[in-house]
Enzyme design. Structure first.
Site, PDB file in Angstrom:
ATOM      1  N   GLY A   1       0.828  -1.207   0.000  1.00 57.11           N
ATOM      2  CA  GLY A   1       0.000   0.000   0.000  1.00 57.11           C
ATOM      3  C   GLY A   1       0.859   1.253   0.000  1.00 57.11           C
ATOM      4  O   GLY A   1       0.646   2.177  -0.791  1.00 57.11           O
ATOM      5  N   TYR A   2       1.839   1.286   0.889  1.00 53.08           N
ATOM      6  CA  TYR A   2       2.709   2.461   0.951  1.00 53.08           C
ATOM      7  C   TYR A   2       3.670   2.492  -0.232  1.00 53.08           C
ATOM      8  O   TYR A   2       4.103   3.566  -0.669  1.00 53.08           O
ATOM      9  CB  TYR A   2       3.428   2.525   2.307  1.00 53.08           C
ATOM     10  CG  TYR A   2       2.441   2.867   3.393  1.00 53.08           C
ATOM     11  CD1 TYR A   2       1.998   4.175   3.560  1.00 53.08           C
ATOM     12  CD2 TYR A   2       1.865   1.881   4.184  1.00 53.08           C
ATOM     13  CE1 TYR A   2       1.035   4.493   4.499  1.00 53.08           C
ATOM     14  CE2 TYR A   2       0.895   2.186   5.124  1.00 53.08           C
ATOM     15  CZ  TYR A   2       0.481   3.501   5.288  1.00 53.08           C
ATOM     16  OH  TYR A   2      -0.484   3.811   6.200  1.00 53.08           O
ATOM     17  N   HIS A   3       3.985   1.330  -0.765  1.00 55.46           N
ATOM     18  CA  HIS A   3       4.790   1.279  -1.991  1.00 55.46           C
ATOM     19  C   HIS A   3       4.041   1.986  -3.125  1.00 55.46           C
ATOM     20  O   HIS A   3       4.609   2.829  -3.826  1.00 55.46           O
ATOM     21  CB  HIS A   3       5.059  -0.185  -2.356  1.00 55.46           C
ATOM     22  CG  HIS A   3       5.771  -0.365  -3.655  1.00 55.46           C
ATOM     23  ND1 HIS A   3       7.143  -0.247  -3.770  1.00 55.46           N
ATOM     24  CD2 HIS A   3       5.310  -0.628  -4.901  1.00 55.46           C
ATOM     25  CE1 HIS A   3       7.488  -0.448  -5.042  1.00 55.46           C
ATOM     26  NE2 HIS A   3       6.396  -0.681  -5.736  1.00 55.46           N
TER      27      HIS A   3
ATOM     28  N   TYR B   1      -4.585   0.602  13.362  1.00 59.21           N
ATOM     29  CA  TYR B   1      -3.216   1.109  13.530  1.00 59.21           C
ATOM     30  C   TYR B   1      -2.814   1.242  15.004  1.00 59.21           C
ATOM     31  O   TYR B   1      -2.340   0.282  15.583  1.00 59.21           O
ATOM     32  CB  TYR B   1      -3.042   2.429  12.766  1.00 59.21           C
ATOM     33  CG  TYR B   1      -2.724   2.242  11.286  1.00 59.21           C
ATOM     34  CD1 TYR B   1      -2.898   1.032  10.649  1.00 59.21           C
ATOM     35  CD2 TYR B   1      -2.254   3.303  10.522  1.00 59.21           C
ATOM     36  CE1 TYR B   1      -2.608   0.867   9.302  1.00 59.21           C
ATOM     37  CE2 TYR B   1      -1.958   3.147   9.166  1.00 59.21           C
ATOM     38  CZ  TYR B   1      -2.138   1.936   8.565  1.00 59.21           C
ATOM     39  OH  TYR B   1      -1.849   1.789   7.236  1.00 59.21           O
TER      40      TYR B   1
END
Ligand code: CA
Length: 661
Positions: A307-309, A464
């Site tokens: 996702g952060y990639h 989170y």
């Protein structure tokens, strides 16, 4: 990535920000620019009210600056955005997915309201996600109530969330009567003030507002309710946002990338600010520097979360497009663009043919539409890349990749596949280096997708961070033992895998990785993809450590046929797309059903069958396991045994001898 509260630093910055607030916004604008002549003469005459009127006129007719990714003439309001906008009129704010229906923040808005102690709920309130929905609702309907809601709510936010410790002191000075109760109350007020400032002005949230306020500004500027006074206030606060980021960049990771890209946007979009060139240059400088640091040679962003990639790809491309559209593309060297192209190659490798991806780390579910959209966007930047064209067109144009299985050796993602189409079998194995907060202690784990069904989805992340309750929910999903890998006494493992072997004998492929899972215990996992058809996994737990060694497997939500005594599991989907698996070990082992959950998105979860298979490891002698995972169509008795240098497997009448590398 988790950012620790840095109270003293933030207070120091807040003080300098408050000093800045003293001057008029006109001092911080370069009034020599074209079109600002009347503003300049009004300021020179000391008539700031007239200057504000002239400035509003200037922004209402300003041309020549492109805001890429946003088309003022084609604003669309989705159903979800319409709902967000309508609810916002009643102060029900859409803060974060997973918290719907939205909470009511009071007629007199309480920006510290925190109904569930999930940090994201408190932080992301200050991203004001519903503001863009209000702006779009105004732009598409022309109904001034949406515009007025934004003016009122943003003004209210500015009033109640100052980045200003000095203001706090002025408010509380002399308020007490010298008693210890008054001192305690003042201390509590101070604590609450600083706590709120940490949420409202976290650099990531600040950068989010910095970015979103550009299209909002573009959509709202022609509203008759947009007053000169509001403009002055808006610009004053906007500049404070940018300067706050300049002084408080996150240390690393995706936060820093977001902040840099958004600051560059601010610098391009509001060149009238004296600091704008510096914002642009600093933003681009950080992106150029970080792309070398945060992206491994194999193309993966170093947080090891898909996702952060993909967010990092978007950040790099957004900055490139904005710079290109405004004449500063040269700020990015060819190596920057080539790196983004490598990052995209990783994405198509780890995406299953239906657009879903492994939910390793904190990643959340994707789907075909979302991925097609991404590839179509990427194709704009890389029109010559035949593979991007293939994925962007759902296989109608371009060419499929000229390979099947693929290894990303630095980041430790290994893809075993027999095709790129909907009827293929794809396994993605994760066995990489240590990473950061969004990464989980799950080395050796995998997802196995076959003909449209993911038989071993990752547990996901669920939530989170927050208070003890939220934290406990997060920890459950992070645990090693809810992943398809090996533990000692159920404890979380260390992650620092090494690639031992990645080979193909023309018929079958084999992957061997080794991970120092616990003190005194190394986990070596060998995965055979036999004749492109089924999998044999050999796990070896080796070292001085003693205790319960166990393998864990979590299936997709379903009701499988389970034979615990023989460690055999079979899915029984009516469409016939099934797997059969059976586990074997070097010593007597017990299989048990354990608690299993699958969370495809934030705060959503469903039960799923999960199993552990283990035994007591009593000395230095290694414990070895063999797992056979065959498609349902391979019928007959499954057996497996491990000799010195080979594993013998049979499924029905089919027999295999696989050489251990
Ligand atoms: Ca996980």
């Amino acid at each position: 990535m988790k950012v620790l509260f840095l109270l003293p630093a933030l207070i120091a910055t807040a003080l300098s920000a408050s000093a800045m607030q003293g001057g008029e916004v006109f001092d911080r604008l370069d009034l020599e620019g074209r079109g600002l002549e009347k503003v300049k003469s009004a300021v020179a005459a000391g008539d700031t009210a007239r200057a504000a009127v002239e400035l509003l006129g200037y922004y209402r007719s300003r041309k020549g600056i492109a805001l890429t990714g946003f088309d003022l003439d084609r604003v669309k309001l989705s159903d979800n955005e319409r709902r967000m906008a309508d609810e916002a009129l009643d102060h029900k704010f859409f803060v974060h997915y997973g918290y719907q229906p939205s909470f009511f923040y009071g007629n007199d808005i309480d920006w510290t309201y925190w109904p569930v102690k999930d940090n994201e709920l408190r932080w992301q309130l200050h991203r004001h996600k519903w503001f863009i929905a209000l702006a779009k609702a105004y732009k598409t309907t022309g109904d001034g109530k949406y515009a007025r809601a934004w003016f009122e709510q943003y003004a209210d936010w500015m009033d109640k969330n100052p980045l200003d410790a000095a203001l706090f002191r002025r408010k509380t000075e002399g308020a007490g009567d010298g008693t210890s109760e008054a001192a305690a109350a003042q201390e509590e007020a101070r604590r609450a003030f600083i706590e709120n400032m940490n949420f409202a002005w976290r650099p990531l949230e600040t950068s989010h507002r910095l970015q979103e306020q550009l299209p909002i500004f573009a959509m709202m500027i022609n509203s008759p309710d947009f007053t000169p006074e509001f403009l002055v206030r808006f610009l004053d606060k906007y500049q404070m946002h940018a300067e706050h980021i300049m002084r408080n960049f996150s240390v690393q990771g995706n936060h820093l990338l977001f902040e840099a890209q958004r600051l560059a946007f601010a610098g391009i979009y509001f060149p009238e600010f004296r600091g704008a060139q510096e914002w642009l240059e600093r933003g681009i400088e950080i992106l150029n520097e970080q792309i070398g640091k945060q992206v491994y040679a194999d193309g993966m962003q170093f947080e090891l979360d898909f996702g952060y990639h993909m967010a990092a790809i978007e950040i790099f491309l957004k900055a490139l497009r904005m710079a290109s559209a405004n004449g500063v593309r040269d700020a990015f060297p060819p190596s920057y663009i080539a790196t983004v192209e490598r990052m995209i190659e990783l994405v198509w490798n780890v995406t299953f043919p239906d657009g879903t991806q492994p939910l390793f780390g904190d990643h959340k579910a994707t789907d075909r539409e979302e991925m097609l959209k991404k590839f179509r966007e990427w194709e704009q930047t890389f029109p010559k890349n035949r593979q991007i064209a293939w994925f962007a067109s759902g296989g109608r144009r371009g060419e499929r990749p000229p390979y099947l299985s693929h290894a990303f050796r630095t980041s430790g993602f290994y893809i075993l596949r027999n095709g790129w189409e909907a009827n293929s079998t794809v396994m993605v194995v994760k066995a990489g280096p240590p990473a950061f907060w969004h990464n989980q202690p799950d080395n050796g784990t995998f997802e196995l997708w076959r003909m449209g069904r993911n038989f071993f989805p990752d547990s996901g992340c669920y939530v989170y961070s927050g208070d003890d309750k939220v934290q406990a929910e997060r920890e459950w999903f992070r645990q090693t033992r809810v992943h398809n890998t090996l533990t000692l006494d159920g404890a979380n493992i260390a992650t620092d895998s090494k690639l031992i072997c990645w080979a193909d004998d023309g018929k079958s492929e084999v992957l061997v990785t080794s991970n120092p899972s616990c003190p005194g215990l190394t986990h070596t996992r060998t995965v055979f993809f036999v004749e492109g058809e089924f999998f044999v996994i050999v796990d070896r737990a080796e070292g001085d450590a003693t205790g319960n060694v166990a393998l864990h497997y979590g299936l997709c939500p379903c009701q499988p046929k389970v034979d615990l005594a023989n460690a055999a599991i079979e899915t029984i989907f009516a469409d016939g797309n099934n797997i059969r698996m059976q586990l074997f070990a070097s010593q007597p082992c017990t299989m048990e059903a354990v608690e299993g959950w699958f969370s495809p998105s934030y705060r959503s979860k469903m039960k799923r069958p999960a199993f552990s298979f283990g035994c007591s490891k009593q000395g230095a002698a290694p414990v070895e396991f063999v797992t056979v995972i065959a498609p349902g169509g391979m019928t007959g008795k499954i057996s497996a045994s491990l000799a010195e240098d080979r594993v013998k497997v049979s499924v029905g009448r089919r027999k295999y001898e696989l050489a251990m590398p």
